[in-house]
Design an enzyme around this catalytic site. Structure first.
Site, PDB file in Angstrom:
ATOM      1  CB  THR B 105      -4.643   0.706  -8.931  1.00  0.00           C
ATOM      2  OG1 THR B 105      -4.863   0.209  -7.620  1.00  0.00           O
ATOM      3  CG2 THR B 105      -5.771   0.310  -9.822  1.00  0.00           C
ATOM      4  CB  THR B 181       2.659  -7.919  -4.294  1.00  0.00           C
ATOM      5  OG1 THR B 181       1.411  -8.208  -3.685  1.00  0.00           O
ATOM      6  CG2 THR B 181       2.894  -6.431  -4.337  1.00  0.00           C
ATOM      7  CG  ASP B 182      -0.723 -12.496  -4.360  1.00  0.00           C
ATOM      8  OD1 ASP B 182      -0.295 -11.730  -3.471  1.00  0.00           O
ATOM      9  OD2 ASP B 182      -1.835 -13.055  -4.313  1.00  0.00           O
ATOM     10  CE  LYS B 260       2.599 -10.647  -0.975  1.00  0.00           C
ATOM     11  NZ  LYS B 260       1.312 -10.505  -1.664  1.00  0.00           N
TER      12      LYS B 260
END
Lengths: 629, 451
Positions: B105, B181-182, B260
């Protein structure tokens, strides 16, 4: 008198816990020196599913400030920076909160749920304060009256504001995350003095845990004050207990004043609401103004705007108590909503270099007659208009009576407008922290290990150390009872000497303007140790304490040296007394000799040698001479 | 109704007996306390006999329910009736940007009644929450999928690539893809190969702080992504995320060079072995390199197929060569990317296995666990032995990018691909993923000052 007014006060007492670690991370709770990193952030209001926004949150979001956080890595980690999820609730803090709950006879919840309370003034990096109810119900008896306790809450303390200017606010994150206990009473307190006594009684319960922080900024009292026909005003951040009665008294007077004004306004307006506002630019009225304040604003691109408040003439500067005026209320709203420096209104004009001619031009520009008041704001156009909107809205409320508000206490006991009262649409669960069950077994353990209450402590101290109840009470009021015991146990000093020094002497020094807050417990303990080891005499103690308070960082030896209290060894002293007595050997039989010689000796040794010790040596030497003769 | 709330056992029985559902108001009498509150949903990890109540002051508490507890229903919940705001008037003069949602979200509303967080999915809702977007672009939104980052597969990459290709054909001036994001770095690399030399920027964006919090990085990241999609001079697949702790530094990374590097902080995404393309500060968007594929330049190639028979294997001290052999055999792998130590090594005991893999035509490429720097297998004897056994050093390619690229190469060349073809393509720079000079470590600063 307050009965008749229907005064109702509820208290929220907040106090920092003196735990090793912060509530949701492993950072220490102590202040630290060191280099600071600064980061910039912005917060945005979280929108509600219902499309509604909390009024308090809306207030802050309208201002959407640039926030600069000061980070000292010595006591701030990624958790306070909102860069790492919170760790589990600190068990030491939970245990202390449950002890407090037990002492207040409150019922612990079966499971603690940490909540997020939306706060977007920047004082919490996440935009919410983490808070949880630990216990409900309970009571406290103060002067024979039952004071129901509503909730015992554990929360994270907010960041401390460093500076604020238009559009920018800076915070230091060191304080963020220190566990804070909050005890809230039902609004049953019915007099200003009672409010202070209840606050003190709650403070004593908190202190019984021996796990609360002391000193400036560790205690904050919020007051909910209302009278019949008025509204609930939430007054934030009263730090001193002594200030509470005055704050309550002045709030009652403020509400009474506003009720009077409202009545008068309704009469004048004939029951009609305030007509809708018209914001009129009046920059040209001040074209050639002699008012340097206005001219400066206009020269830097500001504009003057005005709004007419129909039939308000005279009511803005009407003052029943010094500082309590409707004009001040309007200014408070203008400052808070639009960050302007202030407002000008016709009740106080002509003044500030503004001429009668300008005032009449002003009245003409907005179509106001002598019965109306006109408010002017000179600033950037958007700020000026925003400020006038706030002024008009507050003026419209003045017709109704007292608006419910959140206000901040000032050191003089008066309050200033902060923001609207928050609604309930500002809490949602902190899903990063699992609920914490409070088992029956755990509570049993807490209940069977409850700390000594301060009443019990007082009784024990009086008995153990043969102190007067007055002195014991003074120790407790000054929050020095723990230090007292520590010193008396570690030294051979007489208990009354220590107790009197920690209470009366300190109070006297404070009254004389010495910054005794600089004397930490550790430093005080060191000073008493030096006294016990004979570095100076007990007569010199007040001087030493005063000097040390004014010279933070200096050593006790420095104090002794600088006060001319340099040490006299007992050998030297005995030798000197011996010689003196020898010179007067012929008078040894005279009973007045002791006093006479004592007077001479004290002239020389006052402050450097304990008088009692000197007296003993003198008597001993005279006796010896008598024996020999 | 009760099962939705997550309760079981006795509490569930009591609630269903009373006909109580989410948000209904109840009164509970227990331990002499009379509590009024609204019934909340239960976390999975809570104790089974505890009811969660929201008190009128907004706090939730857990109340143990047993046979002695009195509970009665006071009123039913009023369902929230949120009327989404009217769609923003389209601004025809602004660039058209598609915001495609793949999960997570990026903007949301909180239901303070239940604590639930509802994502904003339509363009108008999004714009109502982050209104600044409407000043940058004329946005449309589309939900491609609702997949959490770690559940993404190469099949999803293909699906996303096909949609982006369609958006290009529909004439969008830029595409923003919201993504968990992972694994955003992997998807960015995959789209870089699938959509080579695209006509417009494709900007992947996510948030390290969930969008329901006032401090979320989502809004600024999204706003920057929309701005880049609408106006950036480069047309590449990029990632737009905070560069540091503060809200005054968003980095635009090339999709094949970004990883990341932090589990939770805002500045988790960083470019490795190359500079970010640009940095967004309050002063504007600043280009950090001049070598990029320009907006409107030709050469668009759409190639969205990935062969999943590839694995990324991290070497560790003591690792048995049989493990690699077993993996390749059991999984029927066509290629392996090794994440070796230092300049590109695995234990010398791997040599026989590597030789036999080479003979079978399985491609084995070498990258480094060091992240920074390039592999060089000539420096040590063992490296030379490994190369002789058939390992191909992959220069400064990120292990993750090498994995994605090998899947793409095998997908492009198909079942009958010759080993040499695979090798050549793996060593050819296709979209900035391999080679280039390595300069000193850069320090990116925005307005934030270090005192």
């Amino acid at each position: 008198m307050y009965d008749k007014l229907g005064l109702k006060v509820g208290l929220e007492v907040h106090r920092q816990l003196d735990t090793k670690r912060k509530l949701f991370c492993d950072c220490p709770t102590e202040p630290a020196e060191g280099q600071v990193i600064k980061i910039t952030r912005y917060l945005r209001e979280a929108q509600s599913e219902l499309g509604e926004v909390d009024p308090a949150a809306l207030f802050e979001s309208k201002k959407r400030k640039k926030i600069i956080y000061h980070i000292n890595p010595a006591n701030v980690c990624l958790v306070e920076m909102d860069e790492e999820p919170p760790h589990d609730l600190n068990p030491e803090a939970v245990e202390t909160a449950l002890q407090i709950a037990a002492l207040l006879k409150a019922t612990p919840v079966d499971e603690i749920h940490v909540m997020r309370k939306i706060v977007i003034d920047g004082s919490n990096t996440s935009g919410f304060q983490r808070t949880c109810i630990v216990a409900l119900g309970g009571e406290l008896v103060v002067d024979g009256k039952k004071i129901p306790i509503q909730t015992v809450t554990l929360e994270e303390d907010a960041a401390k504001i460093v500076s604020t200017s238009r559009g920018v606010v800076e915070y230091d994150l060191s304080r963020l995350g220190i566990p804070l206990i909050e005890v809230a009473t039902a609004p049953v307190i019915s007099s200003p003095q009672e409010a202070a006594r209840v606050a003190q009684a709650i403070g004593n319960v908190l202190r019984a845990t021996r796990k609360v922080k002391r000193g400036i900024g560790t205690v904050r009292q919020d007051l909910n004050v209302s009278i019949s026909g008025g509204a609930v005003t939430e007054i934030k951040g009263v730090q001193e207990l002594e200030l509470i009665p005055l704050v309550v008294e002045l709030e009652v007077k403020r509400q009474l004043h506003l009720l009077q004004v409202a009545e008068e306004l309704r009469k004048r307006l004939g029951g009609q609401a305030l007509p809708p506002p018209q914001y009129v630019e009046v920059t040209n009225v001040f074209q050639n103004t002699k008012s340097s304040m206005v001219r400066k604003k206009l020269e830097t691109g500001g504009k003057a705007y005005a709004v007419k408040l129909v039939r308000f003439a005279g009511l803005l500067s009407k003052e029943s108590v010094k500082g309590i005026r409707l004009g001040a209320e309007l200014a408070g709203h203008a400052k808070a909503w639009a960050e302007v420096e202030g407002i000008l209104h016709t009740d106080e004009l002509p003044a500030y270099g503004i001429t009668a001619e300008e005032v009449s031009m002003l009245r003409e520009a907005v179509g106001a007659d002598e019965q109306d008041a006109v408010v002017v704001v000179v600033d950037e156009e958007t700020k000026a208009l925003e400020a006038l909107r706030a002024v008009y809205e507050r003026a419209a409320q003045a017709v109704e009576g007292v608006p419910g508000e959140t206000r901040a206490a000032r050191p003089d006991g008066l309050t200033v407008y902060m923001r609207p009262r928050p609604g309930s649409a500002r809490m949602y669960p902190e899903t990063d922290i699992p609920p914490l069950p409070i088992t029956h077994e755990y509570m049993e353990k807490i209940l069977s290990n409850l700390p000594e209450t301060l009443d019990q402590t007082a009784e024990r101290l009086a008995k153990t150390y043969s102190l007067s109840s007055q002195l014991v009470q003074a120790l407790i009021d000054e929050e020095k009872e723990e230090l007292f015991e520590q010193i008396v146990r570690a030294t051979s000093l007489p208990a009354t000497v220590v107790a009197a020094a920690l209470t009366e002497t300190m109070r006297n020094l404070r009254r004389e303007g010495y910054p005794v807050q600089n004397l930490s417990d550790q430093l005080l303990a060191e000073i008493f140790h030096s006294l016990a080891s004979g570095l100076f005499s007990k007569e010199a103690l007040p001087d030493i304490l005063g000097w040390m308070s004014k010279n933070p960082g200096a050593s006790i030896e420095d104090a002794v040296k600088s006060l001319g209290l340099s040490h006299v060894s007992s050998k030297e002293l005995e030798k000197e007394v011996e010689e003196l007595v020898q010179r007067h050997a012929a008078e040894a039989g005279d009973p007045r000799l002791v006093n006479r010689l004592m007077g001479d000796l004290m002239k020389k040794y006052r402050g450097k040698v304990d008088g009692k010790l000197l007296h003993n040596i003198l008597v001993e030497k005279i006796e010896a001479v008598k024996q020999r003769s | 109704m009760v099962s939705e709330l997550g309760y079981g056992g006795f509490v569930a029985e009591v609630l269903s007996g009373l006909g109580v559902g989410l948000g209904d108001e109840v009164e509970v009498v227990r331990n002499g306390l009379r509590l009024r509150g609204f019934v909340m949903a239960r976390y999975e990890y809570g104790a089974p006999d505890v009811l969660v109540l929201k008190l009128p002051n907004g706090y939730n508490i857990g109340v143990r329910i047993d046979a002695s507890t009195q509970i009665r229903k006071l009123s039913s919940a009023v369902a929230p009736s949120f009327n989404p705001p009217p769609p923003a008037p389209p601004r025809e003069n602004l660039p058209r940007v598609m915001i495609a949602n793949t999960g997570g979200t990026i903007a949301s509303r909180i239901d303070y009644r239940t604590g639930g967080v509802k994502p904003a999915l339509t363009a108008s809702d999004l714009v109502s929450i982050v209104p600044e977007i409407a000043e940058k672009a004329n946005v449309s939104t589309e939900i491609l999928m609702q997949v959490v980052s770690e559940n993404m597969t190469p099949t999803h990459w293909t699906e996303i690539a096909r949609k982006v290709d369609e958006f290009f054909r529909r004439g969008f001036d830029g595409v923003v893809i919201t993504h968990g994001t992972d694994t955003m770095g992997y998807t960015a690399a995959a789209l870089s190969f699938a959509l080579q030399n695209p006509p417009a920027p494709v900007v992947l964006v996510g948030a390290q702080r969930s969008s329901d919090r006032p401090s979320s990085d989502a809004a600024l990241n999204l706003l920057t992504a929309v701005e880049v999609a609408a106006c950036a001079p480069f047309a590449e697949v990029v990632v737009a995320m905070h560069g540091w702790h503060g809200d005054d530094n968003v980095l635009i990374h090339r999709g094949t060079r970004v990883v990341k590097l932090h589990t939770s902080s805002r500045g988790a995404f960083q470019s490795i072995n190359s500079s970010p393309l640009a940095v967004k500060t309050p002063q504007g968007l600043k280009l950090l390199t001049t070598s990029f594929h320009k907006r409107g330049e030709n050469g668009y190639m759409f190639q969205p197929v990935f062969d999943e028979r590839v694995m990324l294997v991290k070497f560790f001290p003591g690792m048995k060569p049989e493990a690699l052999e077993l993996l390749v055999e059991r999984m029927g792998l066509r290629g392996v990317i090794l994440e070796g130590t230092g300049l590109g090594h695995v234990a010398s005991s791997f040599v026989p296995v590597l030789k036999s893999l080479r003979e079978k035509g399985v491609f084995v490429g070498m990258t480094s666990q060091c992240r920074f720097g390039r592999v060089n297998m000539n420096v040590y004897e063992n490296g030379r032995d490994l190369m002789r056994a058939g390992v191909i050093p992959l220069d400064n390619m990120l292990p993750e990018t090498a994995l994605v690229k090998l899947m793409w190469v095998l997908g492009k060349l198909g079942q009958k691909a010759a080993y040499e073809e695979v090798k050549n393509l793996m060593l050819t720079d296709i979209c900035g993923e391999i080679g280039g000079r390595t300069g000193p470590q850069p320090l990116f600063t925005g307005e934030a000052e270090i005192v």
